[in-house]
Design a protein around this motif. Structure first.
Motif, PDB file in Angstrom:
ATOM      1  N   ASP A  61       0.837   4.174  -2.876  1.00 55.23           N
ATOM      2  CA  ASP A  61       0.609   5.581  -2.550  1.00 55.23           C
ATOM      3  C   ASP A  61       1.755   6.464  -3.028  1.00 55.23           C
ATOM      4  N   ASP A 101       0.822  -1.207   0.000  1.00 50.31           N
ATOM      5  CA  ASP A 101       0.000   0.000   0.000  1.00 50.31           C
ATOM      6  C   ASP A 101       0.855   1.256   0.000  1.00 50.31           C
ATOM      7  N   ARG A 102       1.947   1.232   0.748  1.00 49.60           N
ATOM      8  CA  ARG A 102       2.810   2.409   0.783  1.00 49.60           C
ATOM      9  C   ARG A 102       3.438   2.674  -0.579  1.00 49.60           C
ATOM     10  N   VAL A 129       2.342  11.401   1.346  1.00 54.51           N
ATOM     11  CA  VAL A 129       2.348   9.945   1.287  1.00 54.51           C
ATOM     12  C   VAL A 129       3.297   9.342   2.315  1.00 54.51           C
TER      13      VAL A 129
END
Length: 713
Positions: free
Chosen positions: A439, A435-436, A497
């Motif tokens: 993003d 997910d990081r 982010v």
């Protein structure tokens, strides 16, 4: 006296008004003037030309057949042909057309051009006389008449005009001369004139045929170009004869020059500095201004070419590079393909997905630090580990195949150690790391965490160079991300982010030369004489290597490999392949621009000591609330054990590889004697597998220390 009958032989007299005089001929004569007038009116009506545009409108409507990609200062970076049927270049003012060409053209096409008012009546009379005498009719169309026909296709083409079209053309020329100046007419004629083949206009003709701009044409060039006009498709010999007949230049010179000019065409101007960007932006558009700096683009392309030339013997043919302005997100240089030995130069290497290798590790450690799971001083164990996965055992190895035991996060990231990265991924979770990355702009990393598994820590996913540059730019900007831009415009909105303190710590690690010494050595080519953070990466089987880094002002990303996917030679890592070009570009960018130290936004600096002294004391950066003065390494008593192959491993033999070349290394942590099925392997610990079930044992000579069962198919 009464009238008697006429005498024989006499002719009766008839008065003009006598009814007998009103026959058909008499009545027709009465209508002749009206018919003539009606016919004249019809001719006038039929030959009335449409209103031609004025000079400014014609000039404004001119467009090249080439779509042009412009640098930020308006210089041409690249040209793509937008019209398959016609080649038109720039509109050339009359004062930039060579005087010999102007004189030769006027002399051959319309020698009374400067004195008539659109129609050369003397020339027209001479042409009519020649036709009546049966001679080959010479042309009577003036330059003004020719231009009128170019502006109004309804006037027909040369050699096929009807008498009415000729009259209409003459009338159009007279009207044109009342509104245009002679210089405007001559200039437009030169620029709209079709030459040979698909060449239209003097700029395209001069550059494609003579290999020079219109202002540099000499007497020979001029005479040959003018001799093309009556018959553009004529053979070189026929053109040369026509040019010789109208010139005092020796025919041998004209013949030789004609053969050159009408032979293979000279390439039309095309800097060719950014073909991949042109392919992106020039679809459906004729002129696009970009954010690219033309001089920097040339430098980056040349630098990448030199680096790839130095790697040619090591099977590295392709490369790509980007330079980004951190503040604006503008791409200042975009080299999508480099290398003179490339077999696929049209590929856009900046947008082609390639395996990331270790280049994703900074984002893994940033996430762990942001979530307070680790600090830059935290200790990770760089020791062998094997992990059960759905597809089997995952056994990560370091690049140099060595293990260093307890290391800090600073050392683990700086030296790009693989096992500590996998241990960090176990802390944060595969899905959270996925997910990081998503993003941070790695939009191709979108599958479930199970798809990537633990290898995501080591860059098994595919990313693009553009994504890499955007994500590292976010690190440079304290965690703020926005899309990169190739066209000028307002700044795009940022979104956070990553946390600023964690990105500051990661940037500090990546810019610390001491942190990478253990793996890369003290003189590794990554150090610069100013603060710069950098990370390299090498993908599986040496197919790709990366070097991405940043200063406060710029982000530079370089990829080296092969577009076809074949491996480079052994030893071509990111430090050897991409890093030299990255370093040279960074030095060039900061030759006149000082690089400021990285901000330490939101961090706390504290002295740290390690007990025991696995690393020297130092001042370390911490996220507030995680700081500590002493890092104690837990004592671990490791018993000797079999690291690989792990218990339960299934090994498949490859029938295409000779059996003698299929050998398994038995890796052991600690000391002891290794045996397979009771047979001692000795110190080599290499085994040639045979099908069946086998038992590997580790002992100290008297007692069993560890064992593993494996299957060979």
């Amino acid at each position: 006296m009464s009238e008697g009958p006429p005498r024989s032989g006499s002719v009766p007299s008839l008065s003009p008004s006598s009814p007998r005089t009103r026959g058909p001929i008499s009545r027709l004569r009465k209508w002749i003037p009206a018919l003539v007038g009606l016919a004249a009116f019809a001719i006038v009506l039929a030959t009335t030309p449409r209103t031609l545009p004025d000079y400014p409108a014609v000039r404004a409507a001119w467009h090249t057949s080439e779509a042009r990609l412009l640098a930020r200062d308006g210089r041409v970076l690249d040209i793509v042909r937008a019209d398959a049927s016609t080649r038109r270049l720039d509109w050339v003012p009359l004062d930039r057309i060579a005087a010999p060409l102007v004189a030769a053209a006027v002399g051959a096409e319309d020698r009374r051009f400067w004195s008539h008012h659109g129609v050369d009546w003397r020339g027209a009379g001479g042409a009519l006389r020649d036709r009546l005498r049966g001679r080959t009719s010479r042309g009577a169309s003036t330059i003004s008449m020719q231009l009128a026909a170019m502006l109004d296709p309804g006037l027909g083409s040369s050699g096929s005009r009807s008498p009415l079209q000729k009259i209409a053309q003459a009338r159009a020329a007279l009207a044109l001369e009342r509104r245009w100046s002679k210089r405007e007419i001559l200039e437009a004629w030169f620029n709209l004139l079709p030459f040979r083949g698909d060449l239209v206009g003097i700029d395209a003709a001069a550059r494609a045929l003579a290999g020079k701009p219109p202002g540099s044409l000499d007497d020979r060039d001029a005479r040959i170009l003018v001799s093309l006009l009556p018959a553009p498709r004529a053979s070189p010999a026929a053109v040369a004869r026509r040019a010789c007949a109208a010139s005092s230049i020796p025919c041998a010179q004209i013949e030789a020059r004609t053969a050159e000019m009408l032979g293979p065409r000279n390439p039309l101007p095309d800097p060719g500095l950014a073909p991949q960007v042109a392919a992106q932006l020039l679809t459906g558009r004729t002129v696009v201004r970009t954010t690219i700096d033309a001089d920097l683009q040339s430098f980056v392309a040349a630098t990448l070419d030199r680096q790839l030339a130095s790697l040619s013997a090591r099977n590295a043919r392709d490369g790509a590079a980007l330079v980004v302005d951190n503040a604006s997100g503008e791409i200042l240089a975009y080299v999508g393909s480099g290398g003179h030995e490339s077999r696929s130069g049209a590929v856009d290497g900046a947008r082609s997905p390639r395996q990331a290798g270790s280049s994703l590790k900074p984002f893994l450690y940033e996430l762990a630090i942001e979530r307070r799971l680790l600090t830059a001083a935290s200790i990770l164990n760089d020791a062998p580990v094997d992990l059960d996965t759905a597809s089997g055992l995952y056994i990560p190895q370091n690049y140099d195949r060595n293990f260093r035991g307890p290391v800090s996060v600073r050392s683990a990231l700086g030296n790009s150690l693989n096992v500590p990265a996998v241990r960090t991924l176990l802390l944060v979770g595969v899905d959270a790391f996925r997910d990081r990355l998503f993003d941070a702009g790695y939009r191709g990393i979108s599958r479930d965490g199970d798809y990537y598994g633990f290898s995501l820590a080591l860059g098994s996913a595919e990313v693009t160079l553009v994504e890499q540059a955007a994500a590292f730019r976010a690190l440079a900007r304290g965690g703020l991300w926005s899309p990169l831009r190739l066209e000028p415009g307002p700044a795009l909105p940022d979104r956070r982010v990553m946390a600023a303190p964690a990105t500051a710590i990661v940037a500090d690690i990546l810019s610390d030369p001491a942190a990478r010494t253990a793996t890369f050595g003290p003189d590794n080519g990554l150090a610069l004489p100013f603060p710069a953070a950098v990370k390299t990466g090498t993908s599986k089987a040496l197919r790709d290597n990366w070097c991405i880094g940043f200063t406060q002002r710029f982000t530079v990303a370089v990829w080296v490999g092969n577009f076809e996917g074949d491996s480079m030679a052994a030893g071509v890592s990111g430090v050897v392949g991409a890093a030299p070009a990255w370093r040279e570009i960074m030095l060039h960018l900061h030759r006149d621009v000082a690089a400021a130290p990285f901000p330490r936004t939101g961090t706390i600096a504290r002295p740290v000591v390690f007990v025991p002294a696995v690393e020297p004391p130092r001042t370390e950066l911490f996220v507030p609330g995680t700081e500590l003065a002493t890092v104690r390494v837990a004592a671990t008593e490791q018993r000797p054990r079999i690291v690989a192959p792990a218990d339960g491993t299934v090994i498949a033999l490859d029938p295409d590889i000779p059996p003698a070349r299929q050998r398994i290394a038995i890796i052991v942590a600690g000391t002891g004697r290794v045996a397979i099925d009771g047979r001692d392997l000795g110190t080599a610990r290499l085994w040639s597998p045979v099908p069946g079930y086998h038992r590997i044992t580790l002992s100290d000579g008297t007692r069993l220390l560890d064992h593993a069962r494996i299957t060979v198919r």
